[in-house]
Design a protein around this motif. Structure first.
Motif, mmCIF file in Angstrom:
data_model
loop_
_atom_site.group_PDB
_atom_site.id
_atom_site.type_symbol
_atom_site.label_atom_id
_atom_site.label_comp_id
_atom_site.label_asym_id
_atom_site.label_seq_id
_atom_site.Cartn_x
_atom_site.Cartn_y
_atom_site.Cartn_z
ATOM 1 N N ILE A 82 16.672 58.433 0.528
ATOM 2 C CA ILE A 82 17.500 58.007 1.655
ATOM 3 C C ILE A 82 17.246 56.520 1.853
ATOM 4 C CG2 ILE A 82 17.982 58.227 4.126
ATOM 5 C CD1 ILE A 82 17.107 61.116 3.986
ATOM 6 N N LEU A 86 23.498 64.249 6.644
ATOM 7 C CA LEU A 86 22.801 62.973 6.839
ATOM 8 C C LEU A 86 23.242 62.389 8.170
ATOM 9 C CD1 LEU A 86 20.886 60.835 5.696
ATOM 10 C CD2 LEU A 86 22.873 59.748 4.612
ATOM 11 N N LEU A 97 17.904 63.575 7.363
ATOM 12 C CA LEU A 97 18.632 64.572 6.561
ATOM 13 C C LEU A 97 18.215 65.948 7.057
ATOM 14 C CD1 LEU A 97 20.535 64.999 4.101
ATOM 15 C CD2 LEU A 97 18.477 65.200 2.691
#
Length: 834
Positions: A206, A265, A271
C-alpha cells in the motif's frame, strides 16, 4: 379542442411508458435501452445493481456498481469518479462509436470506456460477478464472454471483488492498482493505492503517494507471511497465479456462494475486509491491515522493532542503540538504531578481548520479516552457513514456501507478532553474545563437515544394528503376531534425540496434573487417560498416561514418540516430550483447549458453534494434515486411526490430527503393506484393512470419508441400532444419495438451502472416499481439489463399503446378526490369522 387535448395527453402518456421501457433494462444497456438517472439495471442473479448514486454528504451524482438488496449499499466501482454530474440529468448509454458512456443533461460527455477498436453494434451487461462488460451485441454474446471489448474488473477503483485479478506485469512493471477515494464523500482518486510488487518474492504493497505505507510480507504459496492471522483456510482460496507470459495476478474466491465480502482500500489507507452478517443484516470487518501504529511501514526506523503490546511500541534490537537518543526519548523513532559493536567481517573490535571471535545470530520468533530481502530456494540447513560466509548478510530467515531469505543493509519494518510470523535471525558481534545459549554462534564449515561425517557414520552403524535386532525379534515372536518396531524401551529412548524434545520426570508431571487427579482428567482413549497439566513456567500441557490395562504398550508408545517428533505441520498436534520411568510411560503434548472434534460435533449444545464455515475450515485443515503425512513430509506416514476423537481443536477451532501410536512409515517406493495385527477403530476402517490387514494411503482416505460425512451430518457413523433401516451413517448417505434426497443428511444446525452446492459436493466426496475398492478412492491431494471446486465435475460414486446389512439366516443357532461395524468409538487391536 377538449378531444384533441385528451388525445395529446394519451399520446404523451404512451410515449412516457415507451421511454421508460427502453430506459430501464434488465441487465443490459444498448444505444436504445439506456438508463437515465435515477434508473438502474440489475445483474441476472439479482446480486449487483448499477445506476446513479450520491455519496454520503454530497449532492454530486456518479455512476457505480453496488450490492443489491443489502442494508447499506457499499459502492464497489465508480465510472465518473473524477467528473461528477451536478444534477439528476445523467444518462448511461452506448455511443455511436460503440463505447459505454455517461452524459449529462446537456449531452456533454462525462465518462467513456474509451475503447479505440470498439464496434458500432455493442452492449454493456452487468454480470453476476459484479463485472460490467462491454460486448459485441450479437445474439450469442453474454456476460460470460471470455474476451469482452472492455470490462470494469480491468479498471478497478477502491474495491477488490471475488474473481477480480490484481495484475502486475513483470516485464513492463505495469500494475493494476486499487485506488482509494479522496474521502468518504468524494470518490475521486485519493492518495493511497495498493498493488503487487514483484521485485523479489511477490508482496502486496500500500502506497501513500510515492511512499510505502504498508506491506504484507512475502507470498509463500499459501499466505502472505507478514499478515499474522492469515491462513490458507481463513482466506477462502486466495491464490497468486503466474500466467507464464510475464503477468502475475492475485485473485480469490469464497467457499460459500452466498457470502458477501470483499477487500476495500479506505481513504485513510487502511485495507479492510467488510462482510455482511446475515443474522444482523449489518456490515462488519473480518480483517484490517492496520490494527496498531506498528502496521505503518518503518514505524521504528532501521533496526528498530515495533511491538504493539509494549509501551513505548518501539525499541532497538539487541546489540543496537538509538541513533538519536533525544529524538527517540521524545517519541520520534524514525531515525532508528545503530550497532553498538562492529561485526567481525567489518573489521576488528578496537583491540578488545573479543577481537577475532565469530559473529553470532540473535533468534527472534513470531516476526514480520523486514523489507527488501533476497530470496533463494535452498534448504533450511544451508541458511545460516550461506549468511555467515557473506559479510554483507545481516539477517536471515526461512519459510518452507519461500526458501532462505537474506538481508543486507538496514533492516526496516520489523514487527513482533503475538501469533504467526516467521523466525528471524539477526547477525550480531560476538561481544553481544551471552553465555546462556540465547545466541547461536556460527560454526566453521570444517566443523560442520566433520560433525556431519560422524553423524552419518553413527547413523549407518545404528541402522545395521537395528536391522539385526529386528531380525532376531522376528524369529522369536509368536506365530501370527507382528514383530515390534523397537525392543527395549530404555535402550531406544536414548536414541530419541530430537530438537526441543524434553524427557520429563514423573515428579514434574505429577505436580503439574495435581497428582493425576480426576479434576484434571480430560478423557480416556485406547492408550489410557489424558490429563491437563500446568508446568512451573505457566505452559499448559496434556499428559497421556499409558494404562496398564491398555491393549497398547511399549510399541505404540515408542512408535508415536518417534513418528510425531519427525513431522511438523500446523494441522498435526505437537509432541513436547515423554516420561518413561519403571512401568510408567507418558507422552506430553501441547494443550488443546477445545479437546477433540467429537466433543463438539456430537454434543447438541456445543454443535451450534460449528457453523458451515467452521466445518469447512476443519475439513480443509484435516486434508492439509493428511496431505503432509502422505506426500509432503520427509517421511511417508499412514495414520491408521483417523476419527473425530483423534482430531483436536485449538482455541480458534483449527484442527490438529493426533494419536500416532498406530501410524506406519512407508519406504520411498512402498505403496501398500500387510499386517497380521489390525489396529484402528471399527466404523472407520477400510474393508481391505479390517478384513485382510492391507493398508495404504487409501485406507486413511476411507477413514477421512467417514469423518467427512460425520462432519456434514453431525451423527456418528456407528450411532445406528439394529432397528434402524440403515446399518450406518454411510449406509444412510448412500440410500439418500440414490433417492436424490442427500440434503436431508445434513445437520439441522446448518442452513442447507444456503450452502446446497457445497454440501452436495461434500457428500459426493465422502461417498467417493468410501468406495469398496481402494483403487476407486481418490488420493488426498485429489480430495483437496474436489472440495475446493478445482475439479468441477465430480464422478458419480459406486456403492460404498459397509452399506448392506447382512443377517444370519440361522438366527436361532447363532443368536445374533452379523454387523460390519461396532457401536463404540474405542481404538481396537485385533490379532487376525491370515
Amino acid at each position: 379542442m377538449v378531444v384533441l387535448g385528451k388525445a395529446r395527453l394519451f399520446f404523451l402518456s404512451l410515449m412516457y411508458h415507451y421511454v421508460v421501457k427502453f430506459c430501464i433494462g434488465g441487465d443490459v444497456i444498448t444505444s436504445t435501452e439506456y438508463i437515465r438517472d435515477p434508473a438502474s439495471i440489475t445483474s441476472s442473479g439479482g446480486r449487483y445493481r448499477m445506476g446513479f448514486f450520491s455519496p454520503n454528504g454530497s449532492a454530486n451524482r456518479y455512476v457505480g456498481v453496488w450490492y443489491d438488496n443489502v442494508p447499506t449499499n457499499n459502492v464497489l466501482w465508480v465510472a465518473n469518479r473524477e467528473n461528477p454530474i451536478l444534477d439528476s440529468s445523467g444518462v448511461v448509454t452506448i455511443s455511436g462509436t460503440g463505447n459505454l458512456v455517461v452524459m449529462n443533461g446537456k449531452k456533454e460527455l462525462v465518462w467513456s470506456s474509451n475503447v479505440s477498436n470498439s464496434v458500432t453494434d455493442a452492449k454493456a451487461q452487468l454480470s453476476d460477478s459484479g463485472n460490467l462488460l462491454l460486448l459485441k451485441n450479437s445474439s450469442n454474446s453474454s456476460a460470460n464472454d471470455a474476451d469482452p471489448l472492455w470490462d470494469s474488473f480491468q479498471h478497478m477503483t477502491d474495491s477488490f471483488l471475488e474473481k477480480m485479478k490484481l495484475i502486475t506485469d513483470s516485464r513492463t512493471n505495469e500494475k493494476q492498482a486499487l485506488t482509494s477515494w479522496k474521502s468518504p464523500s468524494d470518490p475521486s482518486i485519493g492518495s493511497f493505492s495498493a498493488s503487487l510488487d514483484l521485485r523479489n518474492i511477490p508482496e502486496l504493497y500500500i502506497w501513500n503517494g510515492s511512499s510505502l505505507y504498508w506491506r504484507s510480507g512475502p507470498w509463500n504459496g499459501n499466505i502472505f507471511i507478514g499478515v499474522p492471522k492469515m491462513q490458507s483456510v481463513y482466506i477462502n482460496g486466495f491464490s497468486l497465479v503466474d500466467d507464464h507470459e510475464g503477468k502475475v495476478y492475485l485473485t480469490y474466491s469464497f467457499a460459500e456462494a452466498s457470502y458477501l465480502s470483499y477487500l476495500l482500500l479506505k481513504s485513510n489507507g487502511d485495507l479492510v475486509q467488510p462482510y455482511l452478517n446475515q443474522n444482523s443484516s449489518s456490515w462488519g470487518i473480518v480483517w484490517s491491515s492496520h490494527t496498531s501504529d506498528c502496521d505503518v511501514y518503518g514505524r521504528c526506523g532501521p533496526f528498530g522493532i515495533c511491538n504493539a503490546n509494549k509501551s513505548p511500541i518501539c525499541s532497538c534490537l539487541r546489540g543496537f542503540e538509538p541513533k538519536n537518543s533525544e529524538e527517540w526519548n521524545r517519541g520520534n523513532f524514525s531515525n532508528g538504531c545503530i550497532r553498538r559493536s562492529l561485526l567481525q567481517c567489518n573489521g576488528t573490535t578496537n583491540g578488545s578481548s573479543t577481537a577475532g571471535k565469530k559473529d553470532g545470530f540473535l533468534k527472534l520468533a513470531m516476526m514480520k520479516v523486514p523489507n527488501s530481502g533476497i530470496f533463494y530456494s535452498t534448504l533450511k540447513d544451508d541458511c545460516p552457513g550461506n549468511c555467515s560466509i557473506n559479510c554483507s548478510c545481516v539477517a536471515y530467515a526461512y519459510d518452507p514456501g519461500v526458501g532462505c531469505m537474506f538481508w543486507i543493509g538496514d533492516l526496516i519494518d520489523l514487527q513482533k507478532f503475538s501469533i504467526g510470523g516467521t523466525t528471524l535471525y539477526i547477525r550480531l558481534a560476538h561481544s553481544e553474545l551471552d553465555e546462556k545459549g540465547h545466541l547461536k554462534e556460527i560454526i566453521a564449515p570444517t566443523v560442520i563437515i566433520g560433525t556431519l561425517t560422524v553423524i552419518v557414520t553413527i547413523w549407518f552403524a545404528r541402522r545395521k544394528a537395528k536391522k539385526q535386532a529386528l531380525n532376531k525379534s522376528k524369529e522369536k515372536h509368536l506365530s501370527g503376531g507382528e514383530a515390534p518396531s523397537v525392543l527395549m524401551l530404555g535402550e531406544n529412548l536414548s536414541r530419541v534425540e530430537f530438537q526441543e524434545f524434553v524427557k520429563y520426570k514423573i515428579e514434574e508431571l505429577a505436580a503439574a496434573t495435581g497428582n493425576f487427579g480426576e479434576a484434571n482428567k480430560l478423557g480416556r482413549g485406547g492408550f489410557g487417560p489424558v490429563y491437563k497439566g500446568r508446568l512451573p513456567n505457566g505452559q499448559e500441557i496434556a499428559v497421556k498416561r499409558l494404562s496398564k490395562a491398555s491393549g497398547q504398550g511399549q510399541q505404540e508408545f515408542m512408535n508415536e514418540m518417534m513418528v510425531i517428533c519427525k513431522v511438523q505441520h500446523r494441522n498435526l498436534v505437537r509432541l513436547l516430550g515423554c516420561c518413561a520411568e519403571g512401568d510408567e510411560k507418558m507422552l506430553i503434548y501441547e494443550f488443546m483447549p477445545n479437546k477433540s472434534l467429537d466433543t463438539f460435533l456430537f454434543d447438541p449444545l456445543k454443535r451450534v458453534h460449528l457453523d458451515w464455515r467452521t466445518r469447512f475450515n476443519i475439513v480443509d485443515g484435516i486434508c492439509r494434515g493428511l496431505l503432509y503425512l502422505h506426500r509432503d513430509s520427509r517421511l511417508r506416514i499412514i495414520h491408521r486411526d483417523l476419527k473425530t476423537g483423534n482430531i483436536l481443536l485449538d482455541e480458534e477451532l483449527n484442527p490438529k490430527i493426533s494419536d500416532f501410536g498406530m501410524a506406519r512409515i512407508f519406504g520411498g517406493n512402498e505403496n501398500q503393506a500387510n499386517t497380521r495385527r489390525v489396529v484402528g477403530t471399527y466404523g472407520y476402517m477400510a474393508p481391505e484393512y479390517a478384513m485382510e490387514g492391507r493398508f495404504s494411503e487409501k485406507s486413511d482416505v476411507f477413514s477421512f470419508g467417514i469423518l467427512l460425512l460425520e462432519i456434514v451430518s453431525g451423527r456418528r457413523n456407528t450411532s445406528f441400532n439394529d432397528e434402524d433401516e440403515c446399518i450406518s451413517l454411510l449406509g444412510l448417505a448412500w440410500k439418500l444419495w440414490n433417492e436424490d434426497h442427500a440434503l436431508t443428511l445434513v445437520d439441522p444446525k446448518i442452513p442447507a438451502t444456503c450452502f446446497e452446492v457445497e454440501l452436495l459436493r461434500y457428500i459426493n466426496v465422502g461417498l467417493l472416499c468410501t468406495q469398496e475398492r481402494a483403487k476407486d478412492r481418490p488420493s488426498i491431494s485429489t480430495v483437496i481439489s474436489m472440495i475446493n471446486s478445482e475439479i468441477v465435475d465430480l464422478p458419480r460414486p459406486k456403492q460404498p463399503a459397509f452399506t448392506v446389512r447382512k443377517i444370519n439366516q440361522d438366527a436361532d443357532s447363532s443368536g445374533q446378526s452379523q454387523r460390519t461395524c461396532s457401536a463404540n468409538d474405542v481404538t481396537l487391536t485385533i490379532l487376525q490369522a491370515r
